[in-house]
Design a protein around this motif. Structure first.
Motif, PDB file in Angstrom:
ATOM      1  N   ASP A 160      -5.467   4.013  -0.859  1.00 17.15           N
ATOM      2  CA  ASP A 160      -4.193   3.839  -0.143  1.00 17.15           C
ATOM      3  C   ASP A 160      -3.506   2.596  -0.696  1.00 17.15           C
ATOM      4  OD1 ASP A 160      -2.058   3.812   1.611  1.00 17.15           O
ATOM      5  OD2 ASP A 160      -3.243   3.131   3.328  1.00 17.15           O
ATOM      6  N   ARG A 161      -3.022   2.694  -1.915  1.00 11.98           N
ATOM      7  CA  ARG A 161      -2.450   1.545  -2.609  1.00 11.98           C
ATOM      8  C   ARG A 161      -1.252   0.948  -1.871  1.00 11.98           C
ATOM      9  NH1 ARG A 161      -4.189   1.172  -8.061  1.00 11.98           N
ATOM     10  NH2 ARG A 161      -5.597   2.853  -8.563  1.00 11.98           N
ATOM     11  N   ILE A 162      -0.386   1.803  -1.335  1.00  9.61           N
ATOM     12  CA  ILE A 162       0.813   1.318  -0.655  1.00  9.61           C
ATOM     13  C   ILE A 162       0.442   0.685   0.683  1.00  9.61           C
ATOM     14  CG2 ILE A 162       3.018   1.990   0.362  1.00  9.61           C
ATOM     15  CD1 ILE A 162       3.062   4.222  -1.856  1.00  9.61           C
ATOM     16  N   GLY A 163      -0.376   1.361   1.462  1.00 10.60           N
ATOM     17  CA  GLY A 163      -0.823   0.788   2.734  1.00 10.60           C
ATOM     18  C   GLY A 163      -1.548  -0.528   2.523  1.00 10.60           C
ATOM     19  N   ALA A 164      -2.406  -0.591   1.504  1.00 12.99           N
ATOM     20  CA  ALA A 164      -3.128  -1.833   1.204  1.00 12.99           C
ATOM     21  C   ALA A 164      -2.162  -2.939   0.798  1.00 12.99           C
ATOM     22  CB  ALA A 164      -4.162  -1.587   0.100  1.00 12.99           C
ATOM     23  N   ALA A 165      -1.114  -2.585   0.048  1.00 11.79           N
ATOM     24  CA  ALA A 165      -0.112  -3.593  -0.338  1.00 11.79           C
ATOM     25  C   ALA A 165       0.628  -4.089   0.900  1.00 11.79           C
ATOM     26  CB  ALA A 165       0.863  -3.006  -1.354  1.00 11.79           C
ATOM     27  N   LEU A 166       0.984  -3.182   1.786  1.00  7.18           N
ATOM     28  CA  LEU A 166       1.687  -3.584   3.018  1.00  7.18           C
ATOM     29  C   LEU A 166       0.817  -4.490   3.894  1.00  7.18           C
ATOM     30  CD1 LEU A 166       3.350  -0.158   3.860  1.00  7.18           C
ATOM     31  CD2 LEU A 166       4.564  -2.282   3.278  1.00  7.18           C
ATOM     32  N   ARG A 167      -0.499  -4.260   3.869  1.00  8.54           N
ATOM     33  CA  ARG A 167      -1.436  -5.077   4.657  1.00  8.54           C
ATOM     34  C   ARG A 167      -1.873  -6.352   3.924  1.00  8.54           C
ATOM     35  NH1 ARG A 167      -3.454   0.084   5.095  1.00  8.54           N
ATOM     36  NH2 ARG A 167      -5.176  -0.374   3.680  1.00  8.54           N
ATOM     37  N   GLY A 168      -1.427  -6.532   2.685  1.00  5.40           N
ATOM     38  CA  GLY A 168      -1.845  -7.693   1.894  1.00  5.40           C
ATOM     39  C   GLY A 168      -3.242  -7.561   1.334  1.00  5.40           C
ATOM     40  N   GLU A 169      -3.739  -6.334   1.179  1.00  4.82           N
ATOM     41  CA  GLU A 169      -5.109  -6.094   0.722  1.00  4.82           C
ATOM     42  C   GLU A 169      -5.199  -5.492  -0.677  1.00  4.82           C
ATOM     43  OE1 GLU A 169      -6.628  -3.542   3.772  1.00  4.82           O
ATOM     44  OE2 GLU A 169      -6.510  -5.107   5.308  1.00  4.82           O
TER      45      GLU A 169
END
Length: 109
Positions: free
Chosen positions: A8-17
């Motif tokens: 989940d590259r986008i979700g991880a980016a949004l979460r700072g992960e």
């Protein structure tokens, strides 16, 4: 950190992960490519999970994404010009052949 962010590259980016994120832009995230086929290879990820193609975005957000793609391409170009006397250009592509989310490739040549 595990590689779970890859699913989940986008979700991880949004979460700072997402450890590949270079910078948050107006409509997406500039990330360094997982594999450096050529030094400086980067990707622009859209910042909305579920967006599969450019035409899924409202016109204003679409233009912001394209502007972000241009900004990332210019940044890669400037860095490559400073580091490599053989650098010629940057190619920008929105393909969508493998990953199901909107993203753009920035290929230094």
């Amino acid at each position: 950190m595990t590689d779970g962010w890859r699913t989940d590259r986008i979700g991880a980016a949004l979460r700072g992960e997402n450890p590949t994120v270079l910078r948050r832009l107006e409509a997406g995230f500039a990330v360094i490519g997982d594999v450096q086929f050529l030094p400086g290879y980067s990707v622009l990820l859209v910042d909305e999970p579920g967006v599969r193609r450019l035409s899924d975005l409202p016109r204003g957000k679409r233009l912001s994404f394209l502007s972000d793609m241009d900004r990332l391409g210019e940044a890669v170009e400037r860095a490559c010009l400073r580091l490599d006397p053989g650098f010629r250009r940057v190619n920008l592509e929105i393909l969508g052949n493998t990953d199901p989310f909107l993203h753009a490739h920035v290929w230094p040549r």
